[in-house]
Design a protein around this motif. Structure first.
Motif, mmCIF file in Angstrom:
data_model
loop_
_atom_site.group_PDB
_atom_site.id
_atom_site.type_symbol
_atom_site.label_atom_id
_atom_site.label_comp_id
_atom_site.label_asym_id
_atom_site.label_seq_id
_atom_site.Cartn_x
_atom_site.Cartn_y
_atom_site.Cartn_z
ATOM 1 N N GLY A 172 0.905 -1.339 -0.173
ATOM 2 C CA GLY A 172 -0.075 0.035 0.254
ATOM 3 C C GLY A 172 1.051 1.231 -0.021
ATOM 4 N N LEU A 173 2.056 1.327 0.399
ATOM 5 C CA LEU A 173 2.912 2.552 0.219
ATOM 6 C C LEU A 173 2.956 3.108 -1.134
ATOM 7 C CD1 LEU A 173 6.230 1.314 2.435
ATOM 8 C CD2 LEU A 173 4.044 2.928 3.002
ATOM 9 N N ALA A 174 2.944 2.144 -2.245
ATOM 10 C CA ALA A 174 2.903 2.614 -3.421
ATOM 11 C C ALA A 174 2.003 3.810 -3.717
ATOM 12 C CB ALA A 174 2.950 1.366 -4.401
ATOM 13 N N PRO A 175 0.667 3.305 -3.802
ATOM 14 C CA PRO A 175 -0.372 4.290 -4.033
ATOM 15 C C PRO A 175 -0.281 5.686 -2.808
ATOM 16 C CG PRO A 175 -1.566 2.226 -3.281
ATOM 17 C CD PRO A 175 -0.062 2.084 -3.568
ATOM 18 N N LEU A 176 0.038 5.050 -1.602
ATOM 19 C CA LEU A 176 -0.027 6.046 -0.560
ATOM 20 C C LEU A 176 1.240 7.154 -0.683
ATOM 21 C CD1 LEU A 176 -0.685 6.736 2.450
ATOM 22 C CD2 LEU A 176 1.239 5.458 3.232
ATOM 23 N N CYS B 80 -2.716 12.037 -12.196
ATOM 24 C CA CYS B 80 -2.643 11.764 -10.875
ATOM 25 C C CYS B 80 -3.442 10.598 -10.738
ATOM 26 C CB CYS B 80 -3.551 12.820 -9.891
ATOM 27 S SG CYS B 80 -2.550 14.287 -9.752
ATOM 28 N N ILE B 81 -4.298 10.240 -11.688
ATOM 29 C CA ILE B 81 -5.414 9.238 -11.892
ATOM 30 C C ILE B 81 -4.246 7.993 -12.374
ATOM 31 C CG2 ILE B 81 -7.287 7.864 -12.957
ATOM 32 C CD1 ILE B 81 -8.577 11.012 -12.767
ATOM 33 N N ALA B 82 -3.464 8.227 -13.430
ATOM 34 C CA ALA B 82 -2.681 7.334 -14.075
ATOM 35 C C ALA B 82 -1.604 6.840 -13.109
ATOM 36 C CB ALA B 82 -1.845 8.064 -15.262
ATOM 37 N N MET B 83 -0.973 7.749 -11.953
ATOM 38 C CA MET B 83 -0.274 7.413 -10.870
ATOM 39 C C MET B 83 -1.097 6.348 -10.090
ATOM 40 S SD MET B 83 2.856 8.482 -10.851
ATOM 41 C CE MET B 83 3.497 8.872 -9.209
ATOM 42 N N CYS B 84 -2.267 6.768 -9.703
ATOM 43 C CA CYS B 84 -2.789 5.836 -9.045
ATOM 44 C C CYS B 84 -3.144 4.359 -9.430
ATOM 45 C CB CYS B 84 -4.201 6.691 -8.506
ATOM 46 S SG CYS B 84 -4.022 7.830 -7.282
ATOM 47 N N GLY C 150 -3.470 2.414 0.541
ATOM 48 C CA GLY C 150 -3.593 3.290 -0.642
ATOM 49 C C GLY C 150 -4.523 4.321 -0.802
ATOM 50 N N ALA C 151 -5.967 4.397 -0.477
ATOM 51 C CA ALA C 151 -6.735 5.372 -0.450
ATOM 52 C C ALA C 151 -6.505 6.498 0.267
ATOM 53 C CB ALA C 151 -8.109 4.590 0.087
ATOM 54 N N LEU C 152 -5.559 6.193 1.456
ATOM 55 C CA LEU C 152 -5.140 7.519 1.841
ATOM 56 C C LEU C 152 -4.602 8.476 1.264
ATOM 57 C CD1 LEU C 152 -4.433 5.839 5.500
ATOM 58 C CD2 LEU C 152 -6.205 7.427 4.838
ATOM 59 N N GLY C 153 -3.778 7.968 0.196
ATOM 60 C CA GLY C 153 -3.052 8.522 -0.775
ATOM 61 C C GLY C 153 -3.588 8.838 -1.917
ATOM 62 N N CYS C 154 -4.331 8.132 -2.627
ATOM 63 C CA CYS C 154 -5.006 8.509 -3.612
ATOM 64 C C CYS C 154 -6.184 9.219 -3.622
ATOM 65 C CB CYS C 154 -5.330 7.195 -4.650
ATOM 66 S SG CYS C 154 -3.947 6.405 -5.460
ATOM 67 N N VAL C 155 -6.909 9.432 -2.475
ATOM 68 C CA VAL C 155 -8.007 10.363 -2.156
ATOM 69 C C VAL C 155 -7.943 11.561 -2.865
ATOM 70 C CG1 VAL C 155 -7.644 11.260 0.062
ATOM 71 C CG2 VAL C 155 -9.882 10.794 -0.504
ATOM 72 N N PHE C 156 -6.401 12.236 -3.058
ATOM 73 C CA PHE C 156 -6.221 13.410 -3.449
ATOM 74 C C PHE C 156 -6.693 13.430 -4.872
ATOM 75 C CE2 PHE C 156 -2.742 11.061 -5.413
ATOM 76 C CZ PHE C 156 -2.352 11.666 -6.225
ATOM 77 N N ALA C 157 -6.682 12.242 -5.607
ATOM 78 C CA ALA C 157 -7.529 12.384 -6.902
ATOM 79 C C ALA C 157 -8.665 12.266 -6.956
ATOM 80 C CB ALA C 157 -6.513 11.446 -7.879
ATOM 81 N N GLY C 158 -9.540 12.271 -5.992
ATOM 82 C CA GLY C 158 -11.091 12.069 -5.931
ATOM 83 C C GLY C 158 -11.509 10.855 -6.221
ATOM 84 N N ALA C 159 -12.567 10.521 -6.494
ATOM 85 C CA ALA C 159 -13.268 9.044 -6.799
ATOM 86 C C ALA C 159 -12.496 8.621 -7.766
ATOM 87 C CB ALA C 159 -14.760 9.333 -6.881
ATOM 88 N N SER C 160 -12.341 9.530 -8.878
ATOM 89 C CA SER C 160 -11.413 8.719 -10.077
ATOM 90 C C SER C 160 -10.268 8.039 -9.832
ATOM 91 C CB SER C 160 -11.231 9.652 -11.106
ATOM 92 O OG SER C 160 -12.434 10.412 -11.375
#
Lengths: 179, 182
Positions: free
Chosen positions: B78-82, B107-111, B147-157
């Protein structure tokens, strides 16, 4: 022995992984081995049992860091060996305390006190070279506490042991030029 | 200091539990720092969820077994998406307004990418386990939440992209292991 080693390794690996069901069989397998090892290393059943208890408690406390690639029995005996060293050191400190007390109780002027202290230091050095069982016998004889004497040893046997131990102690002191 | 054998065994068992608890706290501490720190640094403000996840990880690591291993691997994966938002911030990209409508939804591509990496790691390690479904489910839970804690910055997408990446990345090694009959 190889099969036993494998069994010990398997049990320790299970414990390292968090399998609590392996606690009792691992303890029952290790306790006699570690106790025998400590008793032999310390040449005393009572000290050996104390060291074995502490060693096993430490071993189980460090189980989470056990690497299953290592030999479990060797790891257990290394911890036991370290604990035996600690017990031996503690006994050495006790010995020093008894000798210091003996030196301090001697009345007299400063010169006599100094001589008593020097004698105590020489005796400490000689006792450190003596076999642990002989050293324990000499200290038990020096102590006023009857509980310091080894349990279950007849007075005649103790006197013979003491005679032999004092003979060896004299030999060591002679080799140091004390006599 | 003569104790009965049962007393010594009880002392040993207590030392075992204390030792495991200390080891679990030591292992969970670096994750706790990241799980609480990254949301605070990126401003998503979900440090409490991170702290709860770290506490849950410490408990599972203390329990050990497949649960403890899965939690550790899940957090590691999970560190990767975080850390994805910190990575995109590092290359000077600002994620505000970066959505499906943007010209380059980096950002979405990164997630998605980070989720796929995490999923692949989980899948590979789950394939080695005898209880691989249990392992995969627990690890996925920890990796997904971290991961969600990190990717939440890019919204639901971003969250959806990470979930897709995580699932697809994880399924491939598990399917390969199943095909090999392991």
């Amino acid at each position: 022995m190889d099969l036993r080693r494998d069994e010990v390794n398997a049990l320790l690996a299970r414990l390292a992984d968090g399998d609590r069901a392996a606690i009792t069989p691992a303890f029952e397998m290790l306790w006699p081995v570690v106790r025998r090892f400590c008793r032999r290393a310390l040449a005393s059943d009572a000290d050996g049992d104390d060291a074995a208890q502490e060693a096993l408690v430490k071993l189980f406390g460090r189980m989470a860091s056990f690497d299953p690639a290592r030999d479990g029995l060797a790891w257990a005996l290394a911890i036991a060996s370290w604990e035996c060293r600690t017990v031996r050191r503690r006994a050495g400190r006790r010995r020093e305390a008894v000798l210091d007390e003996t030196a301090l109780v001697s009345d007299g002027d400063g010169e006599t006190q100094l001589a008593a202290r020097e004698l105590a230091a020489a005796a400490r050095a000689a006792l450190a070279e003596l076999d642990p069982r002989d050293a324990a016998t000499v200290l038990a004889a020096l102590s006023d506490d009857p509980a310091a004497r080894p349990p279950g040893v007849a007075p005649a046997t103790f006197r013979k042991r003491l005679e032999r131990a004092l003979g060896r102690l004299r030999g060591i002191l002679r080799s140091h030029g004390a006599f | 200091m003569a104790r009965s054998r049962a007393d010594i065994r009880r002392r040993a068992a207590r030392a075992y539990e204390l030792g495991r608890a200390a080891a679990a706290l030591r292992q969970a501490a670096p994750f706790a720092l990241l799980l609480v720190g990254v949301p605070l640094v990126t401003g998503s403000g979900s440090g409490a969820i991170g702290a709860a996840l770290a506490a849950a990880a410490a408990v599972t690591m203390w329990l050990g077994g497949v649960v403890g291993r899965a939690a550790r691997v899940g957090l590691l994966a999970g560190l990767a998406p975080l850390l994805a938002p910190i990575a995109v911030g590092g290359i000077g990209h600002r994620c505000s307004g970066c959505g499906p409508a943007a010209a380059m939804p980096l950002c979405i591509a990164m997630c998605v990418g980070a989720g796929a990496v995490a999923g692949a790691l989980l899948g590979l390690l789950a394939a080695r386990e005898s209880r691989r479904l249990t392992f995969a489910a627990i690890a996925l839970g920890f990796a997904g939440t971290a991961g969600a804690l990190g990717c939440v910055f890019a919204g639901a997408s971003g969250l959806f992209g990470m979930a897709i990446g995580l699932t697809l990345g994880g399924l491939a090694p598990l399917a390969a292991a199943a095909a090999r009959g392991r």
